[in-house]
Design a protein around this motif. Sequence first.
Motif, mmCIF file in Angstrom:
data_model
loop_
_atom_site.group_PDB
_atom_site.id
_atom_site.type_symbol
_atom_site.label_atom_id
_atom_site.label_comp_id
_atom_site.label_asym_id
_atom_site.label_seq_id
_atom_site.Cartn_x
_atom_site.Cartn_y
_atom_site.Cartn_z
ATOM 1 N N UNK A 193 0.808 -1.216 0.000
ATOM 2 C CA UNK A 193 0.000 0.000 0.000
ATOM 3 C C UNK A 193 0.840 1.265 0.000
ATOM 4 N N UNK A 194 2.161 1.096 0.025
ATOM 5 C CA UNK A 194 3.087 2.252 0.002
ATOM 6 C C UNK A 194 4.178 1.992 -1.033
ATOM 7 N N UNK A 195 3.740 1.486 -2.172
ATOM 8 C CA UNK A 195 4.685 1.047 -3.204
ATOM 9 C C UNK A 195 5.589 2.183 -3.672
ATOM 10 N N UNK A 196 5.025 3.373 -3.842
ATOM 11 C CA UNK A 196 5.843 4.467 -4.360
ATOM 12 C C UNK A 196 6.802 5.024 -3.314
ATOM 13 N N UNK A 197 6.481 4.870 -2.038
ATOM 14 C CA UNK A 197 7.448 5.240 -1.007
ATOM 15 C C UNK A 197 8.624 4.274 -1.046
ATOM 16 N N UNK A 198 8.329 2.980 -1.136
ATOM 17 C CA UNK A 198 9.390 1.978 -1.267
ATOM 18 C C UNK A 198 10.203 2.231 -2.528
ATOM 19 N N UNK A 199 9.528 2.521 -3.622
ATOM 20 C CA UNK A 199 10.220 2.798 -4.887
ATOM 21 C C UNK A 199 11.135 4.027 -4.741
ATOM 22 N N UNK A 200 10.646 5.037 -4.057
ATOM 23 C CA UNK A 200 11.473 6.224 -3.841
ATOM 24 C C UNK A 200 12.671 5.936 -2.964
ATOM 25 N N UNK A 201 12.458 5.133 -1.924
ATOM 26 C CA UNK A 201 13.551 4.792 -1.019
ATOM 27 C C UNK A 201 14.652 4.053 -1.779
ATOM 28 N N UNK A 202 14.249 3.076 -2.565
ATOM 29 C CA UNK A 202 15.229 2.324 -3.353
ATOM 30 C C UNK A 202 15.821 3.183 -4.461
ATOM 31 N N UNK A 203 15.030 4.122 -4.991
ATOM 32 C CA UNK A 203 15.550 5.055 -5.992
ATOM 33 C C UNK A 203 16.742 5.822 -5.426
ATOM 34 N N UNK A 204 16.615 6.254 -4.194
ATOM 35 C CA UNK A 204 17.728 6.981 -3.569
ATOM 36 C C UNK A 204 19.006 6.153 -3.636
ATOM 37 N N UNK A 205 18.900 4.893 -3.270
ATOM 38 C CA UNK A 205 20.087 4.029 -3.219
ATOM 39 C C UNK A 205 20.628 3.730 -4.607
ATOM 40 N N UNK A 206 19.736 3.417 -5.550
ATOM 41 C CA UNK A 206 20.187 3.155 -6.916
ATOM 42 C C UNK A 206 20.810 4.409 -7.542
ATOM 43 N N UNK A 207 20.248 5.574 -7.258
ATOM 44 C CA UNK A 207 20.807 6.791 -7.842
ATOM 45 C C UNK A 207 22.114 7.204 -7.168
ATOM 46 N N UNK A 208 22.302 6.795 -5.903
ATOM 47 C CA UNK A 208 23.629 6.947 -5.285
ATOM 48 C C UNK A 208 24.667 6.189 -6.113
ATOM 49 N N UNK A 209 24.321 4.965 -6.461
ATOM 50 C CA UNK A 209 25.240 4.133 -7.241
ATOM 51 C C UNK A 209 25.478 4.734 -8.623
ATOM 52 N N UNK A 210 24.400 5.153 -9.274
ATOM 53 C CA UNK A 210 24.526 5.721 -10.627
ATOM 54 C C UNK A 210 25.381 6.980 -10.613
#
Length: 209
Positions: free
Chosen positions: A78-95
């Motif tokens: 029910x909070x898919x986009x919050x999870x997506x944003x959280x993981x986005x932060x980490x993936x974009x750190x790597x990128x």
Amino acid sequence: MPSSPVHLLLAYRMADSLNVKNKADFLLGAIAPDCVNYGQEQASEKVRYTAHIRDKDYDIWKAKLKAFAVDNAEKFADKKDFLRGYLFHCWSDIAWDEAVQPKIFEFLGTLGYGYDDMTKQKWQELYRFNSLAVKSKEYAECTEFVKQGKPVDIAGCSAELISKYAEYVADDYRDKILDEKPLFLNDAHIAATVQQMNEAGYSEELAKL
């Protein structure tokens, strides 16, 4: 790794391509891992690595992010986009670390800075770039979204701390801004990070959540 204003601009520009429906939750998630640094210059390595689901070995880090997405899919249904944003932060750190950070260090080397000074000077350059980022129309929209997002506990970060950090980023952040022209960073480096996200397959990992 980019600053919170850069994370927000990255998330804002990529939200539609990542199938984001709730941009407020997504953008809030996109700065949430850094909440552990709130009120201090930097949290301990253990705390930061837990919040960023991180490992020093980038291949292991990437595997941990993929596993975290799978393991938490039901919990955050029910909070898919919050999870997506959280993981986005980490993936974009790597990128960012792959596409931009080596170029920053190379530039700083031309100014005569040695290895011991690189990290400090990197952040000084990010603080200079922040002074431009926070003045953009896009950023104003980002902060409005962040204020509307609803945090939840995740990866060692409490909803309360995430909320406090979000308020700080949206309404203050003065101690992370140098009102000077950047020496190196510009909008092209945000674009380069977006390109790396797409070409390296990190965007695909997020879009399929």
